[in-house]
Each structure stands twice: as structure tokens, then as C-alpha cells.
Design an enzyme around this catalytic site. Sequence first.
Site, PDB file in Angstrom:
ATOM      1  N   CYS A  85      48.654  66.243 -35.691  1.00 35.21           N
ATOM      2  CA  CYS A  85      49.774  65.292 -35.714  1.00 35.21           C
ATOM      3  C   CYS A  85      51.095  66.012 -35.986  1.00 35.21           C
ATOM      4  O   CYS A  85      51.268  66.616 -37.046  1.00 35.21           O
ATOM      5  CB  CYS A  85      49.489  64.243 -36.786  1.00 35.21           C
ATOM      6  SG  CYS A  85      50.878  63.172 -37.177  1.00 35.21           S
ATOM      7  N   CYS A 124      52.960  64.967 -39.130  1.00 32.36           N
ATOM      8  CA  CYS A 124      52.212  65.438 -40.306  1.00 32.36           C
ATOM      9  C   CYS A 124      52.561  66.896 -40.595  1.00 32.36           C
ATOM     10  O   CYS A 124      52.718  67.295 -41.751  1.00 32.36           O
ATOM     11  CB  CYS A 124      50.707  65.311 -40.083  1.00 32.36           C
ATOM     12  SG  CYS A 124      50.123  63.624 -39.854  1.00 32.36           S
TER      13      CYS A 124
END
Length: 140
Positions: free
Chosen positions: A57, A60
Amino acid sequence: MGSCVSKGKGDDDSVHNVEFSGGNVHLITTKESWDDKLAEADRDGKIVVANFSATWCGPCKIVAPFFIELSEKHSSLMFLLVDVDELSDFSSSWDIKATPTFFFLKNGQQIGKLVGANKPELQKKVTSIIDSVPESPQRP
């Protein structure tokens, strides 16, 4: 300030080598380690900041170094990292719809939640939690 909903095609973990845990961030790899850390936090009177994240991600990866930095600045809190792919059943039990999702827990109960890699909002929530916790007297 984005979030990821699902793993995209062509995302290759090996291309993006970002450190997700470090500092005072504890990597949670099993339900048992989660339970142990929550028990430790309860025993020590610490509030838990849990980051449900994924290595693929993008947002992230962007917020991970900041999360580590927060963990180093605020040792009065316990910072946990859960990889939603490694612990998918456990993550599902927390109703994770997007990553990163941050939960704030006191005595095992949710007291706050933040979805997305919003650094200013994460900082604001951490500061708010720290400000709301009375200082404990020093033990002899």
C-alpha cells in the site's frame, strides 16, 4: 492522505523496500502476540496505537516512517503494527475497509480510529490522547 482498498495489479513488494516497523513499533505476527501486547499495555497503563497496514500500500509506505517517529517521541504509548495480509482473519475481525487504519485502544477498548495516511490528523489524535491521560506518579 490516501488509503488503499485492495492490492493493485503489478504491485511488487520487492521494488518498494520501506521499513514498516522500527523505533518503538512492535510488529504483531500472531493473535497471541496481539493479546500479549494488549495485556502488557493494560498492565503498564498505556494506550495502544495500532496501525493496520499492508506492505504493498503506497499511503502505508508514506506514513510508516512517521508512525515510527511518533513511537520514538511518545514512549508513554504502545505502538503496534499489524500486516493485514499476514493476519487477514484477525484484520477482518476489526472490519478493516482500507489501509492504513489506526485504532486507539485503552484497556483493550477502542477510543479512537483514523482511516488513511493523514499525518497531521494522526499527530493530532496522538497529541490529544497524550493530553487526556493524567501523568502517573513516579514509582519509588
